[in-house]
Design an enzyme around this catalytic site. Structure first.
Site, PDB file in Angstrom:
ATOM      1  N   SER A 145      16.947 -12.006  -2.300  1.00  0.00           N
ATOM      2  CA  SER A 145      16.617 -12.937  -3.363  1.00  0.00           C
ATOM      3  C   SER A 145      17.122 -12.498  -4.747  1.00  0.00           C
ATOM      4  O   SER A 145      17.243 -13.332  -5.631  1.00  0.00           O
ATOM      5  CB  SER A 145      15.116 -13.146  -3.418  1.00  0.00           C
ATOM      6  OG  SER A 145      14.457 -11.947  -3.799  1.00  0.00           O
ATOM      7  N   SER A 193      15.789  -7.758  -0.474  1.00  0.00           N
ATOM      8  CA  SER A 193      16.183  -8.579  -1.623  1.00  0.00           C
ATOM      9  C   SER A 193      16.949  -7.862  -2.730  1.00  0.00           C
ATOM     10  O   SER A 193      17.490  -8.514  -3.620  1.00  0.00           O
ATOM     11  CB  SER A 193      14.957  -9.270  -2.225  1.00  0.00           C
ATOM     12  OG  SER A 193      14.631 -10.399  -1.474  1.00  0.00           O
ATOM     13  N   LYS A 205      15.448  -9.402 -13.278  1.00  0.00           N
ATOM     14  CA  LYS A 205      15.145 -10.498 -12.352  1.00  0.00           C
ATOM     15  C   LYS A 205      13.949 -11.285 -12.874  1.00  0.00           C
ATOM     16  O   LYS A 205      12.963 -10.682 -13.312  1.00  0.00           O
ATOM     17  CB  LYS A 205      14.858  -9.914 -10.965  1.00  0.00           C
ATOM     18  CG  LYS A 205      14.652 -10.943  -9.867  1.00  0.00           C
ATOM     19  CD  LYS A 205      14.372 -10.249  -8.536  1.00  0.00           C
ATOM     20  CE  LYS A 205      14.245 -11.245  -7.395  1.00  0.00           C
ATOM     21  NZ  LYS A 205      13.941 -10.570  -6.107  1.00  0.00           N
TER      22      LYS A 205
END
Lengths: 487, 95
Positions: free
Chosen positions: A155, A179, A80
């Site tokens: 997210s 997330s 990420k």
């Protein structure tokens, strides 16, 4: 479109590499090709790191040849874009950090590197990890591989969609209020948020420091355990890093859940929950019963209804403090068209941040401001104590709690984009876990018309092993996690 | 319910963030809507409950001060919006 590599897990790829049936360079090239093929539709990746990936793969092949292969050696991974990667852009999917090149690696990344991992790219996300759909990315929205007109969740939406689309075998994400778990549920992958302090946050761009935690998104529970074996542990560079010893998370995984006591908190089967989700989770719970677990329905955690308010006071408050550093002086976007220091700072934030980040800075600043601090921030921290206490009491009776990961299946892109409160509600089942700082996983538990449904398993602090035990047993008798999106 | 224009402008000033007129107008309503949902906390009795700042039982963690290698200055300055030699260049703080 599938091929013989689409179904690879870390453990199955490791067997192939060890038996020299494939080299890491070949495997990596396959995944880089796969990225080229599916990325125009899925858009999970901000930066593809082809050159460094092939270099890492070559090194991995040498390690394998020398008999030094560990379970993650030579296996392609997505990181990420909120974790610092040395000499590789780390954008947080924000204009603010569009050109930021960190001079160091996050500890979790460093640990993967030391284990011989091959990073194929940096995954898209909601800007600064604030959001539940990746629609807040300043660059582009990631599409759910199961239905390209829908969101992958967020997210860590790029990490989840990337694994679901087999653009890598696993990914790292971060989880502040859901997330990792919510996108894992939306994309039919296995996503763990470890206990707060279990994985070092050094080099993780800070959003809400008392809630943030790094964790793996994988094809199954065994893979998740293998990644946790590598990334967990004490780090002197993170003052909230836990000194607890790291067990071998892959030990003791069986098909038998005899003696396990599981509670089902009724508050998580909320009003407005989709009927298919409720049915799937109840079926999955009965499966756990068949495996030998003793299940008790109707457990009550009454403060669950306060979690949303507590979270949306604490997280933005911490964010408003953390994001004050983006003032355009040392790195990141900087507004230049003024001679005034204050104006430069104020315009840098206005133009460098997107709407959701600015909304949370405003919310947090409000909650911390003079006259409101006691009513909002301090009150939220006190209710936080009560939420944690409630979990502690439940865990005196149960080894784990099971809930849905999200009240609905993935929603349409654009459906909630103009309604922040509606968007916040999609994390209603995951937020309380971060508030309490305890671990939880989302594992695939069924489908509603080809759209994935996730089941959340919540454990005691540092009881990731229990969570893996339940997940592994469930995945031995179900095959939801083996279903792959057709692209 | 809406926040007053002055309230929004005051909060933005505390955050050191400019806002356009359109942003201010939108924030007046959106922030008020979100804050309204926080009222649910008023019903919780928190008498004698101490606040939780973080969930792990660690306090004031100390470690030995062992000198190590610093990050290379050039790599850090490479991210600087503006520099002069080995220094970050900023606008004057005192006007």
């Amino acid at each position: 479109m599938t091929d013989k590599y689409t179904d690879l897990t870390i453990h199955s790829a490791h067997e192939l590499l060890k038996a020299k049936k494939i080299s890491s360079v070949e495997l990596t090239k396959h995944y880089l090709d796969r990225i080229k093929k599916v990325e125009p539709q899925v858009r999970a990746i901000v930066t593809v790191t082809e050159d460094s990936a092939l270099q890492q793969a070559k090194q991995a092949d040498e390690a394998i040849a020398n008999g030094k292969a560990t379970p993650l050696t030579g296996i392609p991974v997505l990181i990420k874009d909120v974790m610092c990667t040395k000499d590789i852009k780390t954008t947080c999917s924000s204009k603010m950090l569009e050109n930021f090149v960190p001079p160091y690696n996050a500890t979790a990344v460093e640990k993967l590197n030391n284990a011989g991992a091959v990073m194929v790219g940096k995954a898209n996300m909601d800007e600064f990890a604030m959001g539940s759909s990746t629609e807040n990315s300043a660059f582009f929205t990631t599409h759910n591989p199961w239905d390209l007109s829908r969101v992958p969740g967020g997210s860590s939406g790029g990490s989840a969609a990337g694994v679901a689309a087999s653009e890598a075998i696993y990914a790292l994400g971060s989880d502040t209020g859901g997330s990792i778990r919510q996108p894992a549920g939306f994309c039919n992958v296995t996503g763990l948020k470890p206990t707060y302090g279990r994985v070092s946050r050094y080099g993780l761009v800070a959003f809400a420091s008392s809630l943030d935690q790094i964790g793996p998104l994988t094809k199954d529970a065994l893979d998740s355990a293998l990644v946790m074996n590598v990334i967990s542990g004490y780090d002197s560079r993170d003052s909230t890093s836990a000194p607890e010893a790291v067990p071998d998370y892959t030990k003791g995984l069986t098909k038998n859940l005899k003696g396990m006591k599981i509670g089902i908190p009724k508050e998580y089967f909320v009003e407005g929950m989709q009927a298919e989700v409720e049915t799937a989770i109840k079926d999955a719970i009965r499966k756990l019963e068949e495996l030998g677990a003793k299940v008790e329905w109707g457990v009550s955690l009454p403060h669950t209804r306060h979690a949303l308010a507590v979270y949306y006071i604490i997280a933005p408050s911490e964010a408003s403090a953390n994001l004050a550093r983006y003032d355009g002086s040392k790195y990141g976007f900087s507004y230049k068209d003024t001679d005034s220091m204050w104006e430069g700072m104020e315009k840098t934030k206005q133009l460098g941040f997107g709407p959701e980040v600015k909304r949370r800075i405003m919310l947090g600043t409000y909650a911390l401001s003079s006259g409101y601090y006691d009513a909002y921030y301090l009150k939220a921290q006190k209710v936080r104590t009560l939420i944690r206490r409630e979990f502690d009491q439940a865990f005196e009776k149960y080894d784990a709690l099971v809930t849905p990961t999200s009240p609905t299946v993935p929603f349409k892109i654009g459906e909630k984009a103009d309604n922040p409160l509606q968007m916040y509600l999609s994390d209603i089942c995951t937020l309380p876990i971060n508030i309490a700082g305890i671990p939880a996983i989302s594992i695939p538990a069924g489908f509603a018309k080809d759209l994935p449904i996730g089941m959340q398993i919540i454990g005691k602090p540092f009881a990731e092993k229990t969570i893996f035990k339940i997940s592994y047993a469930y995945q031995q008798v179900t095959d939801w996690h083996k279903k792959t999106a057709k692209l | 319910m809406k926040l007053s224009r002055e309230e929004v402008v005051h909060i933005a000033a505390l955050a050191r963030m400019s806002m356009s007129e359109a942003e201010i107008e939108k924030a007046r309503e959106q922030l008020a809507n979100i804050l309204e949902n926080f009222a649910v906390l008023k019903e919780v009795d928190t008498t004698n409950v101490s606040p939780t700042t973080q969930s792990i039982k660690l306090q004031s963690v100390m470690r030995n001060d062992i000198p190590g290698e610093s990050l290379p200055a050039e790599k850090i300055l490479a991210n600087a919006p503006d520099r002069e030699g080995d220094l970050f260049k900023l606008r004057p703080v005192l006007e």
